[in-house]
Design a protein around this motif. Structure first.
Motif, PDB file in Angstrom:
ATOM      1  N   GLY A   1     -26.605 -49.296 -59.977  1.00  0.00           N
ATOM      2  CA  GLY A   1     -26.474 -49.687 -61.025  1.00  0.00           C
ATOM      3  C   GLY A   1     -26.310 -51.028 -61.764  1.00  0.00           C
ATOM      4  N   ASP A   2     -26.018 -52.277 -62.870  1.00  0.00           N
ATOM      5  CA  ASP A   2     -26.047 -53.916 -62.656  1.00  0.00           C
ATOM      6  C   ASP A   2     -24.358 -53.845 -62.894  1.00  0.00           C
ATOM      7  OD1 ASP A   2     -26.215 -56.350 -63.259  1.00  0.00           O
ATOM      8  OD2 ASP A   2     -27.336 -55.875 -64.584  1.00  0.00           O
ATOM      9  N   VAL A   3     -23.942 -54.168 -61.865  1.00  0.00           N
ATOM     10  CA  VAL A   3     -22.604 -54.188 -61.567  1.00  0.00           C
ATOM     11  C   VAL A   3     -22.462 -54.982 -62.505  1.00  0.00           C
ATOM     12  CG1 VAL A   3     -20.283 -54.758 -59.856  1.00  0.00           C
ATOM     13  CG2 VAL A   3     -21.914 -52.859 -59.547  1.00  0.00           C
ATOM     14  N   ALA A   4     -22.129 -56.026 -62.743  1.00  0.00           N
ATOM     15  CA  ALA A   4     -21.590 -57.517 -63.341  1.00  0.00           C
ATOM     16  C   ALA A   4     -22.168 -57.277 -64.625  1.00  0.00           C
ATOM     17  CB  ALA A   4     -22.773 -58.646 -63.102  1.00  0.00           C
ATOM     18  N   ALA A   5     -23.268 -56.477 -65.452  1.00  0.00           N
ATOM     19  CA  ALA A   5     -23.589 -55.820 -66.492  1.00  0.00           C
ATOM     20  C   ALA A   5     -22.677 -54.642 -67.060  1.00  0.00           C
ATOM     21  CB  ALA A   5     -24.800 -55.927 -66.985  1.00  0.00           C
ATOM     22  N   ALA A   6     -21.885 -54.219 -66.229  1.00  0.00           N
ATOM     23  CA  ALA A   6     -21.681 -52.945 -66.433  1.00  0.00           C
ATOM     24  C   ALA A   6     -19.431 -53.168 -66.955  1.00  0.00           C
ATOM     25  CB  ALA A   6     -21.175 -52.273 -65.251  1.00  0.00           C
ATOM     26  N   ASN A   7     -19.846 -54.837 -65.491  1.00  0.00           N
ATOM     27  CA  ASN A   7     -17.961 -55.111 -66.082  1.00  0.00           C
ATOM     28  C   ASN A   7     -17.917 -55.870 -67.453  1.00  0.00           C
ATOM     29  OD1 ASN A   7     -16.289 -55.172 -63.482  1.00  0.00           O
ATOM     30  ND2 ASN A   7     -18.470 -55.031 -62.409  1.00  0.00           N
ATOM     31  N   TYR A   8     -18.666 -56.576 -67.326  1.00  0.00           N
ATOM     32  CA  TYR A   8     -18.799 -57.630 -69.103  1.00  0.00           C
ATOM     33  C   TYR A   8     -18.996 -56.496 -70.351  1.00  0.00           C
ATOM     34  CZ  TYR A   8     -19.501 -61.670 -66.294  1.00  0.00           C
ATOM     35  OH  TYR A   8     -19.788 -62.911 -65.923  1.00  0.00           O
ATOM     36  N   ARG A   9     -19.759 -55.275 -70.225  1.00  0.00           N
ATOM     37  CA  ARG A   9     -19.742 -54.279 -70.409  1.00  0.00           C
ATOM     38  C   ARG A   9     -18.099 -53.827 -70.964  1.00  0.00           C
ATOM     39  NH1 ARG A   9     -23.960 -52.648 -73.379  1.00  0.00           N
ATOM     40  NH2 ARG A   9     -22.769 -50.834 -73.825  1.00  0.00           N
TER      41      ARG A   9
ATOM     42  N   GLU B   1     -20.567 -56.095 -82.239  1.00  0.00           N
ATOM     43  CA  GLU B   1     -20.430 -57.427 -81.426  1.00  0.00           C
ATOM     44  C   GLU B   1     -20.645 -57.662 -79.619  1.00  0.00           C
ATOM     45  OE1 GLU B   1     -18.297 -60.529 -84.324  1.00  0.00           O
ATOM     46  OE2 GLU B   1     -17.282 -58.583 -83.547  1.00  0.00           O
ATOM     47  N   ILE B   2     -21.023 -55.996 -80.051  1.00  0.00           N
ATOM     48  CA  ILE B   2     -20.923 -56.372 -77.962  1.00  0.00           C
ATOM     49  C   ILE B   2     -21.668 -57.166 -77.198  1.00  0.00           C
ATOM     50  CG2 ILE B   2     -21.108 -53.917 -76.099  1.00  0.00           C
ATOM     51  CD1 ILE B   2     -19.582 -52.138 -76.896  1.00  0.00           C
ATOM     52  N   PRO B   3     -22.402 -57.129 -77.223  1.00  0.00           N
ATOM     53  CA  PRO B   3     -23.873 -57.338 -77.113  1.00  0.00           C
ATOM     54  C   PRO B   3     -23.410 -59.302 -76.891  1.00  0.00           C
ATOM     55  CG  PRO B   3     -25.113 -55.445 -78.240  1.00  0.00           C
ATOM     56  CD  PRO B   3     -23.302 -55.360 -78.307  1.00  0.00           C
ATOM     57  N   ASP B   4     -23.088 -59.242 -77.943  1.00  0.00           N
ATOM     58  CA  ASP B   4     -22.802 -60.246 -78.573  1.00  0.00           C
ATOM     59  C   ASP B   4     -21.908 -61.970 -76.928  1.00  0.00           C
ATOM     60  OD1 ASP B   4     -24.663 -61.597 -79.828  1.00  0.00           O
ATOM     61  OD2 ASP B   4     -23.545 -61.483 -81.706  1.00  0.00           O
ATOM     62  N   PHE B   5     -20.758 -60.470 -77.223  1.00  0.00           N
ATOM     63  CA  PHE B   5     -19.517 -61.012 -75.959  1.00  0.00           C
ATOM     64  C   PHE B   5     -20.425 -60.976 -74.806  1.00  0.00           C
ATOM     65  CE2 PHE B   5     -16.662 -59.879 -73.560  1.00  0.00           C
ATOM     66  CZ  PHE B   5     -15.106 -60.063 -73.908  1.00  0.00           C
ATOM     67  N   ILE B   6     -20.643 -60.410 -74.255  1.00  0.00           N
ATOM     68  CA  ILE B   6     -21.739 -60.266 -73.361  1.00  0.00           C
ATOM     69  C   ILE B   6     -22.608 -61.269 -72.578  1.00  0.00           C
ATOM     70  CG2 ILE B   6     -22.978 -58.865 -71.631  1.00  0.00           C
ATOM     71  CD1 ILE B   6     -22.435 -56.490 -72.544  1.00  0.00           C
ATOM     72  N   GLU B   7     -23.554 -61.880 -74.338  1.00  0.00           N
ATOM     73  CA  GLU B   7     -23.819 -62.488 -73.888  1.00  0.00           C
ATOM     74  C   GLU B   7     -23.192 -64.435 -74.167  1.00  0.00           C
ATOM     75  OE1 GLU B   7     -27.214 -62.917 -74.174  1.00  0.00           O
ATOM     76  OE2 GLU B   7     -27.229 -64.887 -74.285  1.00  0.00           O
TER      77      GLU B   7
ATOM     78  N   HIS C   1     -20.100 -65.004 -72.600  1.00  0.00           N
ATOM     79  CA  HIS C   1     -18.781 -64.693 -72.096  1.00  0.00           C
ATOM     80  C   HIS C   1     -19.163 -64.176 -70.460  1.00  0.00           C
ATOM     81  CE1 HIS C   1     -15.505 -65.312 -75.252  1.00  0.00           C
ATOM     82  NE2 HIS C   1     -16.359 -64.391 -75.407  1.00  0.00           N
ATOM     83  N   GLY C   2     -20.559 -63.998 -70.591  1.00  0.00           N
ATOM     84  CA  GLY C   2     -20.769 -63.194 -69.384  1.00  0.00           C
ATOM     85  C   GLY C   2     -22.255 -63.698 -68.511  1.00  0.00           C
ATOM     86  N   MET C   3     -22.654 -63.373 -68.011  1.00  0.00           N
ATOM     87  CA  MET C   3     -23.432 -63.802 -66.716  1.00  0.00           C
ATOM     88  C   MET C   3     -24.122 -62.895 -66.309  1.00  0.00           C
ATOM     89  SD  MET C   3     -21.977 -66.584 -64.410  1.00  0.00           S
ATOM     90  CE  MET C   3     -19.832 -66.276 -64.854  1.00  0.00           C
ATOM     91  N   PRO C   4     -25.713 -63.194 -65.715  1.00  0.00           N
ATOM     92  CA  PRO C   4     -26.695 -61.889 -64.868  1.00  0.00           C
ATOM     93  C   PRO C   4     -25.946 -62.145 -63.226  1.00  0.00           C
ATOM     94  CG  PRO C   4     -28.167 -63.479 -66.121  1.00  0.00           C
ATOM     95  CD  PRO C   4     -26.674 -64.191 -66.145  1.00  0.00           C
ATOM     96  N   GLY C   5     -25.874 -61.371 -62.301  1.00  0.00           N
ATOM     97  CA  GLY C   5     -24.968 -61.053 -61.097  1.00  0.00           C
ATOM     98  C   GLY C   5     -26.202 -61.973 -60.193  1.00  0.00           C
ATOM     99  N   PHE C   6     -25.545 -63.177 -59.095  1.00  0.00           N
ATOM    100  CA  PHE C   6     -26.843 -63.549 -58.445  1.00  0.00           C
ATOM    101  C   PHE C   6     -26.347 -63.920 -56.793  1.00  0.00           C
ATOM    102  CE2 PHE C   6     -23.154 -66.513 -60.711  1.00  0.00           C
ATOM    103  CZ  PHE C   6     -22.884 -67.511 -59.389  1.00  0.00           C
ATOM    104  N   ALA C   7     -25.405 -62.806 -56.442  1.00  0.00           N
ATOM    105  CA  ALA C   7     -24.899 -63.290 -55.590  1.00  0.00           C
ATOM    106  C   ALA C   7     -24.867 -62.210 -54.064  1.00  0.00           C
ATOM    107  CB  ALA C   7     -23.351 -63.382 -55.288  1.00  0.00           C
TER     108      ALA C   7
END
Lengths: 472, 103
Positions: free
Chosen positions: A380-388, A404-410, A412-418
């Motif tokens: 799974g997409d770990v970062a995305a799941a955490n932001y959700r 407003e969940i998608p807006d919140f993620i956009e 306050h979040g970011m894609p994983g990169f590490a």
């Protein structure tokens, strides 16, 4: 007294010929009676690793948010003109890393051939600074290398598929001093010292000025029966020339970096030390961890880099981004280790204690695993799941509406990169970006949230976690 | 599906009979697909105790409509409501429908 975060460094070491010694590749090869070198031949070139967009985000040359604009798969869309030198990091080629491994070795464990012995470091001031401080050991004897490898006492080391030396065990039967374990520990030490050296060089800090070093690396250095005895921190400090620094390790699986930051800041606030470095070296065991899924699905082996991080905290000068120790999240032993239980303990509760809302934090730095590595393995997409999860918690608290969940993620979040180096993705690689943004006024606060899988050690079914707020 | 969980489920099935056992899962995506396959036709990786063992167990997801509607409301609000917002429910329903149709 307040602890200010003055500098951050994120480094990567491209180590394709060490992938075979990752825990999973090594065990799978043994189980299937294969040569790991055959399975893991022909991995990415240094140029490919440098141009890989998530790696550029890691060393500070690309805002992580911009990854969302790069077409997927990212490995097919390298950044043109990408440099191994980053705004707050660097990518080191493997042959230079062998020189660092040799410098890290004080017991003649590593035997490299003439060509690879000594000061072979290209284009990295930070790596070169480490070599000046250490003397390379012994001379190369081809027959000794092949003899030791043949008897199973040493592991062969390769560069571009060619044998260039070996690393030997230091006890005939103690598994903690086995060649692969020693190589794993040396890799953590050398990459940790490289991250620290980069921090010092980039910030023009004198190594002698560092008072305390906390390592959050993932290894288990030890023995005469103290397995995981530790204090890699002090060996990293020594290698980086921090002769006035004492050190200690902090462990809690992948949550360790955040604990280490909190401990360092607390020591400064209490007046025990005036400054401290938190450092994490790379995990060789995690190289190629999901490589079999990647090979099966035609994805390049993306786990071919060791990650390293270093952070400098200080009480002076009294301004700039700081760690706010009034907002620290911890997960008590009696709290359920569910994703919800962790999110409540690490984010909702510490903010609520300070009278703050979840949405009051500008950016969350959660587990920032690169999804391109995780998704082919079904993880799974770990970062995305955490932001959700954070967004869902904001809904539960009545802060935002469900729509407003998608807006919140956009926002306050970011894609994983590490890279999937365990402790390395655990929120902290965003701190370099956060520092830059806070200094230019484009970011007010970020909360670093890390989780640790205690259950992997089979001593408890619990997970763990830690968080802390950083503010401009 | 990890080997310990495979062993645990196999042991329960051996003890009480697979006809008396159903499994309710919580994970989405590829993990769900692999778990369903492991618990019905056998471990596709051929690494665990369920390699070559077709238990044919009925498998559900906790957030499938027919399961979640049976959870008491208070318990649901406490334990599952947040995960309902986190996971992609229509995708889970459709993945399970595909797997069941494929037998």
């Amino acid at each position: 007294m307040t602890a200010y975060l003055r500098a951050a460094a994120n480094v990567l070491v491209h180590a394709p010929d060490l992938v075979r010694y990752g825990s999973k590749p090594w065990r799978e090869a043994l189980r299937n009676d294969q040569s790991p070198g055959d399975v893991f031949a022909d991995l990415r070139t240094f140029g490919e690793a440098v141009g890989y967009p998530p790696n550029q985000a890691f060393i500070g040359n690309l805002p992580p948010e911009n990854l969302g604009e790069i077409p997927s798969p990212w490995y097919e869309n390298p950044l043109a003109g990408a440099s191994p030198e980053g705004a707050f990091g660097e990518i080191l080629p493997q042959d230079s890393f062998y020189a660092l491994l040799e410098a890290a070795d004080q017991f003649g464990l590593l035997i490299l051939d003439e060509e690879h012995r000594g000061s072979r470091v290209m284009g990295s001031e930070s790596a070169a600074a480490l070599l000046e401080r250490e003397k390379p050991p012994g001379e190369y004897k081809q027959e000794e290398v092949s003899g030791r490898i043949g008897k199973g006492e040493a592991l062969p080391l390769f560069q571009d598929g060619e044998l260039i030396g070996c690393v030997r065990r230091d006890h005939e039967s103690d598994e903690s001093l086995d060649a692969r374990i020693l190589l794993e520990n040396l890799a953590a030490k050398a990459s940790g010292a490289y991250a620290l050296s980069h921090l010092l060089v980039k910030e023009n800090l004198a190594p002698e000025a560092i008072e305390y070093v906390i390592s959050c690396s993932e290894e288990a250095v030890g023995d005469r029966y103290n397995r995981g005895g530790g204090n890699l921190a002090k060996t990293i400090a020594e290698m980086a020339g921090c002769v006035n620094a004492a050190g200690v390790d902090v462990k809690s699986f992948c949550a360790a970096p955040v604990y280490a930051l909190v401990h360092a800041a607390a020591l400064i606030e209490a007046g025990v030390v005036g400054n401290a470095v938190v450092v994490g070296g790379g995990s060789m065991a995690k190289l190629g961890m999901k490589a079999y899924f990647h090979l099966e699905k035609g994805v390049p082996v993306l786990e071919d880099v060791l990650g390293g991080v270093a952070f400098f905290l200080t009480k002076n000068p009294e301004d700039g981004p700081r760690l706010n120790l009034e907002i620290v999240g911890r997960h008590p032993a009696g709290k359920p280790s569910t994703p919800q239980g962790l999110a409540e303990a690490l984010v909702r509760d510490p903010l609520a204690r300070a009278g703050r809302k979840i949405a009051s934090v500008d950016k969350y730095a959660v587990e920032l695993h690169n999804p391109e590595i995780m998704l082919p393995a079904g993880a799974g997409d770990v970062a995305a799941a955490n932001y959700r999860m954070l967004a869902a918690m904001a809904v539960m608290g009545g802060e935002i509406a469900r729509e407003e969940i998608p807006d919140f993620i956009e926002t306050h979040g970011m894609p994983g990169f590490a890279p999937t180096q365990g402790h390395i993705p655990a929120g902290v690689p965003f701190l370099g970006h956060a520092l830059e943004r806070m200094r230019t006024g484009s970011l007010g606060s970020t909360m670093v949230v890390a989780k640790g899988s205690l259950f992997l050690g089979r001593m408890s079914r619990q997970a763990d976690g830690a968080s802390v707020l950083m503010e401009a | 599906m990890d080997l310990e969980n495979q062993a645990a489920i196999k042991s329960i099935a051996d003890e009480i009979g697979s006809e008396n056992l159903m499994v309710v899962l919580g994970m989405p995506g590829e993990g769900l697909r692999l778990a369903v396959e492991t618990l019905t036709t056998g471990d596709p990786s051929w690494a665990g105790p369920l390699a070559g063992v077709s238990l044919g167990l009925p498998v559900f997801h906790i957030l499938e409509e027919k399961v979640r509607t049976r959870v008491p409301e208070e318990l649901y609000a406490e334990k599952l409501l947040m995960m309902e917002m986190v996971l992609d429910l229509p995708q889970i329903e459709s993945d399970l429908a595909d797997m069941r149709a494929a037998g």
